[in-house]
Write a protein that holds these residues in place. Structure first.
Motif, PDB file in Angstrom:
ATOM      1  N   GLN A  73     -17.396   1.634   4.926  1.00 49.24           N
ATOM      2  CA  GLN A  73     -16.331   1.838   4.472  1.00 49.24           C
ATOM      3  C   GLN A  73     -15.833   3.414   4.103  1.00 49.24           C
ATOM      4  OE1 GLN A  73     -15.051  -0.803   3.586  1.00 49.24           O
ATOM      5  NE2 GLN A  73     -16.942  -2.030   3.579  1.00 49.24           N
ATOM      6  N   PHE A  74     -14.428   3.054   4.937  1.00 52.92           N
ATOM      7  CA  PHE A  74     -14.187   4.815   5.139  1.00 52.92           C
ATOM      8  C   PHE A  74     -13.132   4.717   4.851  1.00 52.92           C
ATOM      9  CE2 PHE A  74     -12.799   3.380   8.980  1.00 52.92           C
ATOM     10  CZ  PHE A  74     -11.273   3.863   9.326  1.00 52.92           C
ATOM     11  N   ILE A  75     -12.057   5.849   4.220  1.00 52.75           N
ATOM     12  CA  ILE A  75     -10.882   6.433   3.906  1.00 52.75           C
ATOM     13  C   ILE A  75     -10.443   7.330   4.501  1.00 52.75           C
ATOM     14  CG2 ILE A  75      -9.194   6.835   2.731  1.00 52.75           C
ATOM     15  CD1 ILE A  75     -10.686   5.047  -0.043  1.00 52.75           C
ATOM     16  N   SER A  76      -9.313   7.939   4.973  1.00 53.58           N
ATOM     17  CA  SER A  76      -8.550   8.629   5.989  1.00 53.58           C
ATOM     18  C   SER A  76      -7.524   9.158   4.968  1.00 53.58           C
ATOM     19  CB  SER A  76      -8.050   8.741   7.731  1.00 53.58           C
ATOM     20  OG  SER A  76      -6.588   7.861   7.368  1.00 53.58           O
ATOM     21  N   ALA A  77      -6.879  10.251   5.042  1.00 56.02           N
ATOM     22  CA  ALA A  77      -5.818  11.336   4.218  1.00 56.02           C
ATOM     23  C   ALA A  77      -4.106   9.823   4.281  1.00 56.02           C
ATOM     24  CB  ALA A  77      -5.495  12.443   5.123  1.00 56.02           C
ATOM     25  N   GLU A  78      -4.415   9.753   5.332  1.00 61.80           N
ATOM     26  CA  GLU A  78      -3.831   8.823   6.021  1.00 61.80           C
ATOM     27  C   GLU A  78      -3.168   7.399   5.288  1.00 61.80           C
ATOM     28  OE1 GLU A  78      -1.080   9.027  10.270  1.00 61.80           O
ATOM     29  OE2 GLU A  78      -2.586   7.598  10.648  1.00 61.80           O
ATOM     30  N   GLN A  79      -4.472   6.906   5.662  1.00 65.47           N
ATOM     31  CA  GLN A  79      -4.154   5.610   4.282  1.00 65.47           C
ATOM     32  C   GLN A  79      -4.020   5.615   3.075  1.00 65.47           C
ATOM     33  OE1 GLN A  79      -8.467   4.591   5.624  1.00 65.47           O
ATOM     34  NE2 GLN A  79      -7.411   2.943   7.476  1.00 65.47           N
ATOM     35  N   LYS A 138     -15.215  -1.578  -1.362  1.00 63.87           N
ATOM     36  CA  LYS A 138     -13.872  -0.677  -1.257  1.00 63.87           C
ATOM     37  C   LYS A 138     -14.834   0.749  -1.571  1.00 63.87           C
ATOM     38  CE  LYS A 138     -10.433  -2.906  -0.994  1.00 63.87           C
ATOM     39  NZ  LYS A 138      -9.463  -4.296  -0.731  1.00 63.87           N
ATOM     40  N   ILE A 139     -14.235   1.856  -1.045  1.00 65.19           N
ATOM     41  CA  ILE A 139     -14.390   3.223  -1.753  1.00 65.19           C
ATOM     42  C   ILE A 139     -13.734   3.549  -2.731  1.00 65.19           C
ATOM     43  CG2 ILE A 139     -14.349   5.812  -1.259  1.00 65.19           C
ATOM     44  CD1 ILE A 139     -14.987   5.138   1.158  1.00 65.19           C
ATOM     45  N   LYS A 140     -14.248   3.677  -4.179  1.00 69.17           N
ATOM     46  CA  LYS A 140     -13.296   4.139  -5.539  1.00 69.17           C
ATOM     47  C   LYS A 140     -13.707   5.545  -6.042  1.00 69.17           C
ATOM     48  CE  LYS A 140     -11.614  -0.188  -5.511  1.00 69.17           C
ATOM     49  NZ  LYS A 140     -12.690  -0.888  -5.954  1.00 69.17           N
ATOM     50  N   ALA A 141     -13.004   5.674  -6.235  1.00 65.76           N
ATOM     51  CA  ALA A 141     -12.901   7.105  -7.012  1.00 65.76           C
ATOM     52  C   ALA A 141     -12.560   7.572  -8.332  1.00 65.76           C
ATOM     53  CB  ALA A 141     -11.894   8.123  -6.754  1.00 65.76           C
ATOM     54  N   PHE A 142     -13.617   8.063  -8.946  1.00 69.81           N
ATOM     55  CA  PHE A 142     -13.681   8.423 -10.272  1.00 69.81           C
ATOM     56  C   PHE A 142     -13.482   9.918 -10.494  1.00 69.81           C
ATOM     57  CE2 PHE A 142     -15.279   4.319  -9.754  1.00 69.81           C
ATOM     58  CZ  PHE A 142     -15.106   3.249 -10.572  1.00 69.81           C
TER      59      PHE A 142
END
Lengths: 218, 276
Positions: free
Chosen positions: A188-194, A212-216
């Motif tokens: 899984q990845f998240i780019s700054a644009e997404q 999914k990647i989640k931030a805490f």
């Protein structure tokens, strides 16, 4: 005669993946196993001289480990490890010199410590380690940090951070603040644009939840 | 003991040559015996900025290939007698710079000089690598814009990995930052990165801030390093940087916008009328 180490190492660890057939044991009767073995090997020569892993998960009662190993050797089949089976059965094979496969991995796990980078990772630099990575400085824009395990960044993440690159989805990424270009865990990845969840000013943790990647916030 | 200072940036056009000229001239003005080397082989410019382009006979490449002695190639500055220039070749390319050759030249110069200033070409290839390889200190020149900051960051990474000090496990090169073409009023309008932003991104000590100034272009065109013009803001900023480099602690100037209030305008009018 004295031996001195020269710069070229005489031994070297290299990681390599190979596929090994398993030999599933369904009976605790040695004579029955011997007969069944011969019958199967008449049909094929595919497993001649093969190294195998003994699968003991279908056994409920102990078996004469030494005898079983001898039968294998007679047929030119060479067990190198066991898998499955209860503690009692596993211990018998251990005494006969064949260890459980997960024990091999256990040894590897205890050797894991982290790679500590004391400086800022500058633009264009790449850091990779099989071990967890700890970075005491920042990760600059267009710098890359990748680990088979977790990544801890005490400064600001402005580049790319990739944890669990060999597929470990339980890996985490920690950062004090982030204006990351990309954050990846496992596949899984998240780019700054997404998404702007990778853009924050407070200490945070990334982890995989529901694929999914989640931030805490910490 | 002689010190080798590399002036570098990664990105082109940020003011490396202007800075090399002014820092080396400033060191000479402070009584230090200084040599400035142009590493921009093939695109020689330092001689123009230093105003000695008509006096170039032999160059760095001639010395490396033993076609000339160091003393034949060194050009003595006309204004300061403890300042020397070692020009680059205009006809060769950067591959002509060899590690051994550059090492011999710098070792030779170390015997005679207090400071050796290496003017690096743009980029991260052979020329830039050779300019930084033997450095003890590095002056990273950056403009207040993101592309320049990123390239500077890359260069700082290379300073700690692809240099003699790094390869031989010696104490690392001491880096410091010089911000050029700074315009405080544009920063106030939010159109330019501030000094604090840049310091935070690069996290190395700040040696000086040189404001955007017409005098820099005038100085380049006339071949007189801008530091010699102590009436100009840029000249004063460069002299401050030289003094800080020599260990003095001087507050940063030209980092905030001077308010053009009523009294300042009036004061400005008076001073001009007095001169006239």
């Amino acid at each position: 005669m004295t031996l001195t180490l020269n710069s070229a190492p005489s031994v070297l660890f290299k990681s390599r993946s190979i596929s090994i057939p398993t030999l599933n044991i369904y009976s605790d009767n040695i004579d029955l196993i011997k007969l069944s073995f011969k019958e199967q090997l008449k049909q094929t020569t595919l497993f001649k001289n093969a190294s195998v892993i003994l699968d003991l998960s279908n056994l409920e009662t102990p078996i004469d480990a030494l005898k079983l190993i001898n039968i294998c050797h007679e047929q030119s089949i060479y067990p190198i490890a066991t898998q499955g089976g209860n503690q009692l059965i596993t211990d018998q094979f251990k005494k006969a010199g064949i260890r459980k496969l997960s024990d091999v991995n256990d040894v590897k796990d205890t050797q894991t410590s982290e790679l500590v980078i004391t400086k800022t990772v500058r633009s264009g630099q790449e850091i990779y380690s099989e071990k967890p990575i700890v970075i005491l400085g920042d990760v600059s824009a267009a710098a890359e940090v990748a680990s088979n395990a977790s990544i801890h960044i005490y400064g600001e993440l402005r580049g790319k951070a990739m944890a669990g690159v060999r597929g470990d989805t339980s890996a985490h990424i920690f950062a004090s603040s982030s204006q990351a270009e990309l954050v990846a865990i496992g596949k899984q990845f998240i780019s700054a644009e997404q998404s702007n969840i990778i853009n924050f000013k407070t200490p945070s943790r990334f982890t995989i939840m529901d694929k999914k990647i989640k931030a805490f916030n910490l | 003991m002689a010190e080798v200072l590399v002036v570098t940036s990664g990105k082109g056009g940020v003011g490396k040559t202007t800075t090399s000229a002014s820092i080396s001239t400033g060191l000479a003005m402070r009584g230090k015996k200084t040599c400035v080397i142009d590493f921009d082989v093939g695109l020689r410019n330092l001689d123009l900025v230093m105003g000695c382009e008509r006096r170039v006979i032999y160059d760095l490449i001639n010395v490396i290939y033993k076609e000339a002695n160091l003393s034949q190639a060194l050009i003595k500055d006309k204004r300061y007698n403890n300042l020397y220039i070692l020009p680059a070749s205009q006809t060769k390319n950067k591959d002509a710079l060899t590690k051994e050759g550059v090492g011999i030249v710098i070792d030779e110069l170390k015997k005679d000089f207090d400071y050796i200033v290496c003017d690096s070409p743009a980029g991260i290839e052979q020329g830039a690598e050779m300019a930084m390889y033997f450095a003890d200190k590095a002056l990273v020149v950056a403009n207040p814009e993101t592309s320049s900051i990123r390239d500077s960051d890359r260069i700082i990474g290379l300073l700690s990995s692809k240099t003699y000090r790094a390869e031989n496990d010696m104490p690392p090169i001491k880096e410091s930052l010089l911000i050029t073409r700074y315009n405080p009023s544009r920063v106030e309008d939010g159109n330019m990165l501030s000094v604090d932003d840049i310091k935070e991104f690069l996290s190395i000590p700040l040696l000086g801030v040189v404001p955007e100034c017409q005098s820099v272009l005038d100085a380049s065109n006339t071949g007189v390093p801008v530091v010699s013009n102590q009436k100009s803001d840029a000249g004063q900023a460069y002299m401050d940087a030289v003094n800080r480099f020599l260990g003095e602690s001087i507050p940063m100037r030209f980092v905030s916008n001077e308010k053009k209030g009523f009294w300042n305008i009036l004061k400005g009018k008076f001073t001009t009328s007095e001169v006239v």
